[in-house]
Design an enzyme around this catalytic site. Structure first.
Site, PDB file in Angstrom:
ATOM      1  N   ARG A 166       0.910  -0.854  -0.088  1.00 42.63           N
ATOM      2  CA  ARG A 166       0.024  -0.134   0.080  1.00 42.63           C
ATOM      3  C   ARG A 166       0.900   1.568  -0.129  1.00 42.63           C
ATOM      4  O   ARG A 166      -0.062   2.199   0.398  1.00 42.63           O
ATOM      5  CB  ARG A 166      -1.099   0.225   1.172  1.00 42.63           C
ATOM      6  N   SER A 237     -10.336  -0.400   3.898  1.00 42.71           N
ATOM      7  CA  SER A 237     -10.108  -0.372   5.223  1.00 42.71           C
ATOM      8  C   SER A 237      -9.276   0.873   4.972  1.00 42.71           C
ATOM      9  O   SER A 237      -9.065   1.610   4.659  1.00 42.71           O
ATOM     10  CB  SER A 237      -8.518  -1.132   4.695  1.00 42.71           C
ATOM     11  N   GLU A 333      -4.718   4.493   6.192  1.00 42.79           N
ATOM     12  CA  GLU A 333      -4.485   3.985   4.658  1.00 42.79           C
ATOM     13  C   GLU A 333      -5.635   5.231   3.729  1.00 42.79           C
ATOM     14  O   GLU A 333      -4.204   5.473   3.456  1.00 42.79           O
ATOM     15  CB  GLU A 333      -5.182   2.610   4.371  1.00 42.79           C
TER      16      GLU A 333
HETATM   17  C1  LIG Z   1     -15.257  -0.094  -0.414  1.00 42.32           C
HETATM   18  C2  LIG Z   1     -13.995  -0.593   0.016  1.00 42.32           C
HETATM   19  C3  LIG Z   1     -13.180  -1.027  -1.190  1.00 42.32           C
HETATM   20  C4  LIG Z   1     -12.199  -0.573  -1.174  1.00 42.32           C
HETATM   21  N1  LIG Z   1     -11.124  -1.965  -1.389  1.00 42.32           N
HETATM   22  C5  LIG Z   1      -8.906  -2.064  -1.473  1.00 42.32           C
HETATM   23  C6  LIG Z   1      -8.793  -2.904  -1.588  1.00 42.32           C
HETATM   24  O1  LIG Z   1      -8.971  -4.090  -1.665  1.00 42.32           O
HETATM   25  N2  LIG Z   1      -7.157  -3.229  -2.450  1.00 42.32           N
HETATM   26  C7  LIG Z   1      -7.057  -1.743  -1.846  1.00 42.32           C
HETATM   27  O2  LIG Z   1      -6.049  -1.443  -2.378  1.00 42.32           O
HETATM   28  N3  LIG Z   1      -7.590  -0.499  -1.903  1.00 42.32           N
HETATM   29  C8  LIG Z   1      -9.222  -0.852  -1.682  1.00 42.32           C
HETATM   30  N4  LIG Z   1      -9.834   0.215  -1.709  1.00 42.32           N
HETATM   31  C9  LIG Z   1      -9.576   1.803  -1.754  1.00 42.32           C
HETATM   32  C10 LIG Z   1      -9.276   3.052  -3.293  1.00 42.32           C
HETATM   33  O3  LIG Z   1     -10.297   1.887  -3.656  1.00 42.32           O
HETATM   34  C11 LIG Z   1      -7.770   2.484  -4.119  1.00 42.32           C
HETATM   35  O4  LIG Z   1      -6.911   3.451  -3.088  1.00 42.32           O
HETATM   36  C12 LIG Z   1      -8.519   3.347  -5.070  1.00 42.32           C
HETATM   37  O5  LIG Z   1      -7.268   2.994  -6.255  1.00 42.32           O
HETATM   38  C13 LIG Z   1      -8.464   4.721  -4.685  1.00 42.32           C
HETATM   39  O6  LIG Z   1      -9.007   5.659  -6.137  1.00 42.32           O
HETATM   40  P1  LIG Z   1      -9.475   6.638  -6.582  1.00 42.32           P
HETATM   41  O7  LIG Z   1      -9.517   7.193  -7.593  1.00 42.32           O
HETATM   42  O8  LIG Z   1     -10.583   6.700  -6.166  1.00 42.32           O
HETATM   43  O9  LIG Z   1      -8.279   7.937  -5.521  1.00 42.32           O
HETATM   44  P2  LIG Z   1      -8.666   9.274  -4.589  1.00 42.32           P
HETATM   45  O10 LIG Z   1      -9.612   9.107  -3.451  1.00 42.32           O
HETATM   46  O11 LIG Z   1      -9.301  10.348  -5.581  1.00 42.32           O
HETATM   47  O12 LIG Z   1      -7.300   9.451  -3.627  1.00 42.32           O
HETATM   48  C14 LIG Z   1      -6.718   9.527  -4.116  1.00 42.32           C
HETATM   49  C15 LIG Z   1      -5.188   9.436  -3.858  1.00 42.32           C
HETATM   50  O13 LIG Z   1      -4.789   9.479  -4.845  1.00 42.32           O
HETATM   51  C16 LIG Z   1      -4.621  11.193  -5.528  1.00 42.32           C
HETATM   52  N5  LIG Z   1      -4.838  10.952  -6.148  1.00 42.32           N
HETATM   53  C17 LIG Z   1      -5.819  10.537  -7.445  1.00 42.32           C
HETATM   54  N6  LIG Z   1      -5.558  10.365  -8.377  1.00 42.32           N
HETATM   55  C18 LIG Z   1      -4.307  10.873  -8.871  1.00 42.32           C
HETATM   56  C19 LIG Z   1      -3.449  11.115 -10.056  1.00 42.32           C
HETATM   57  N7  LIG Z   1      -4.522  10.777 -11.356  1.00 42.32           N
HETATM   58  N8  LIG Z   1      -2.253  11.340  -9.902  1.00 42.32           N
HETATM   59  C20 LIG Z   1      -1.981  11.558  -8.678  1.00 42.32           C
HETATM   60  N9  LIG Z   1      -2.348  11.666  -7.651  1.00 42.32           N
HETATM   61  C21 LIG Z   1      -3.523  11.276  -7.609  1.00 42.32           C
HETATM   62  C22 LIG Z   1      -5.473  11.651  -4.320  1.00 42.32           C
HETATM   63  O14 LIG Z   1      -4.733  13.069  -4.042  1.00 42.32           O
HETATM   64  C23 LIG Z   1      -5.213  10.842  -3.101  1.00 42.32           C
HETATM   65  O15 LIG Z   1      -4.163  10.976  -2.326  1.00 42.32           O
HETATM   66  C24 LIG Z   1     -11.099   0.342  -1.075  1.00 42.32           C
HETATM   67  C25 LIG Z   1     -12.150   1.319  -1.513  1.00 42.32           C
HETATM   68  C26 LIG Z   1     -13.506   1.180  -1.059  1.00 42.32           C
HETATM   69  C27 LIG Z   1     -14.557   2.152  -0.906  1.00 42.32           C
END
Ligand SMILES: Cc1cc2nc3c(=O)[nH]c(=O)nc-3n(C[C@H](O)[C@H](O)[C@H](O)COP(=O)(O)OP(=O)(O)OC[C@H]3O[C@@H](n4cnc5c(N)ncnc54)[C@H](O)[C@@H]3O)c2cc1C
Length: 339
Positions: A166, A237, A333
């Protein structure tokens, strides 16, 4: 094309915890060029910059100053390398789960275990998303990044991303200094199911599954275990699974032989944060607007009407009690912004 700058934009629907948040200025960038232009204006004006993907790994405070930018360009395409291997090029705005299901349907292997992880491709490398024994780092070949200070684009290899559990360089040295505009994955046409995590093999239920069978089984397991953020606000998480020394792990196993764990190649041991939280009596507990999910103690949920500060205080209370009882530090996380 002129950029569409939105003022005082409501981001409540743009984060899966559904925390009420407003952005002073907001741009949905339709192309990498629009993203470049928006970043350069923010740099010239000295505005702090927040990059938003699907908002599924964020704890947002009530107001984001400066500029919030969301890359929404979302093309993906594939390139055949040889008879067995295919490269997938995916823009930052592509929805990760849609990509997983599309490539699994085509019989391409490599990311099927990562089905139903919310969010966009641009954010997937930030925390090296992982689930069911697979991490993005296993298949990622390179990313294209934009330097928000000068708009320059560069390609970084997987090694440059310094992936960990992570974790990546984007959370450390390059935090705030690189926006991912595209990623390239290397997938396999040969069947290579990885079913040794938990009861995944049993859920797949057949000896020679297709990539789609595995992806669909992962979706079933996840739907059963995790709250749907469209129904109940959450960010998946809330804590990482802590990694402890072998010595510390032995002491814990002596007292708690049933503690779920996973031995790492370097001798350290990853232990289940959800189990520690559950043993402290938090599973299903509600405190004000927030709570610990009743089926998965690692997930904090938002019942509505709460703010980031209250959520963070609740999370700190959980971490403190885990630390006092097990001498283990829990690390959050999701990324906290503006709180
Ligand atoms: C129900 C649920 C289940 C999940 N299960 C998992 C799992 O099994 N495994 C896991 O690893 N994660 C999991 N996650 C966490 C999450 O889905 C991941 O971390 C996902 O990659 C976040 O993507 P996002 O586009 O929503 O990012 P955001 O939440 O919008 O951003 C996350 C971070 O990335 C940065 N960011 C976003 N886009 C960019 C970009 N293009 N360039 C640079 N920085 C950027 C943001 O500034 C922020 O710091 C889960 C979340 C939920 C709600």
């Amino acid at each position: 094309m002129t950029l569409e700058w939105q003022r005082d934009r409501d981001l409540t629907d743009a984060n899966t915890l559904r925390l009420v948040c407003r952005a002073d200025r907001y741009v949905a960038a339709e192309t990498p060029e629009e993203l470049q232009r928006a970043c350069l204006v923010a740099h010239e004006q000295g505005w702090p910059l927040t990059v938003l993907g699907g908002g599924s790994n964020l704890v947002l405070g009530p107001r984001l100053g400066g500029l919030t930018v969301k890359p929404v360009f979302a093309q993906w395409w594939q390139e055949s390398i040889d008879t067995d291997t295919v490269r997938i090029h995916a823009d930052a705005g592509v929805t990760w789960h849609d990509l997983v299901m599309s490539v699994a349907q085509q019989g391409l292997w490599g990311i099927e275990n990562l089905a139903l992880i919310p969010g966009h491709c641009g954010a997937a490398p930030i925390q090296n998303i992982g689930a069911y024994g697979v991490e993005l780092a296993d298949v990622l070949e390179s990313v294209e990044v934009l330097d928000p200070e000068n708009g320059d684009l560069a390609v970084m290899s997987a090694a440059d991303c310094e992936f960990g559990y992570r974790d990546s360089v984007f959370k450390r040295d390059l935090s705030g200094r690189a926006i991912i505009t595209r990623m390239v994955l290397r997938l396999d046409r040969r069947a290579c199911p990885r079913l040794d995590y938990g009861n995944l093999a049993e859920c797949v239920g057949r000896p020679d599954p297709t990539a789609l069978d595995v992806a669909e089984a992962v979706c079933r397991v996840r739907r059963d275990k995790l709250p749907d953020p469209t129904v109940l606000g959450n960010a998946g998480s809330f804590f990482k699974n802590p990694i402890v020394t072998a010595h510390h792990a032995d002491a814990l196993f002596h007292e708690y032989p049933e503690l779920p764990h996973f031995a790492l190649p370097d001798g350290r041991v990853k232990i289940a944060a959800g189990w520690l939280i559950e043993r402290c009596g938090f599973k299903g507990v509600r405190q004000g607007a927030f709570g610990v999910h009743e089926r998965q103690a690692l997930v904090l949920v938002h019942h509505g009407g709460g703010e980031a500060a209250e959520l963070l205080a609740f999370a700190d209370d959980i971490a403190r009690q885990v630390s006092e009882r097990f001498d283990v530090m829990l690390e959050r996380e999701p990324r906290v912004i503006g709180a």
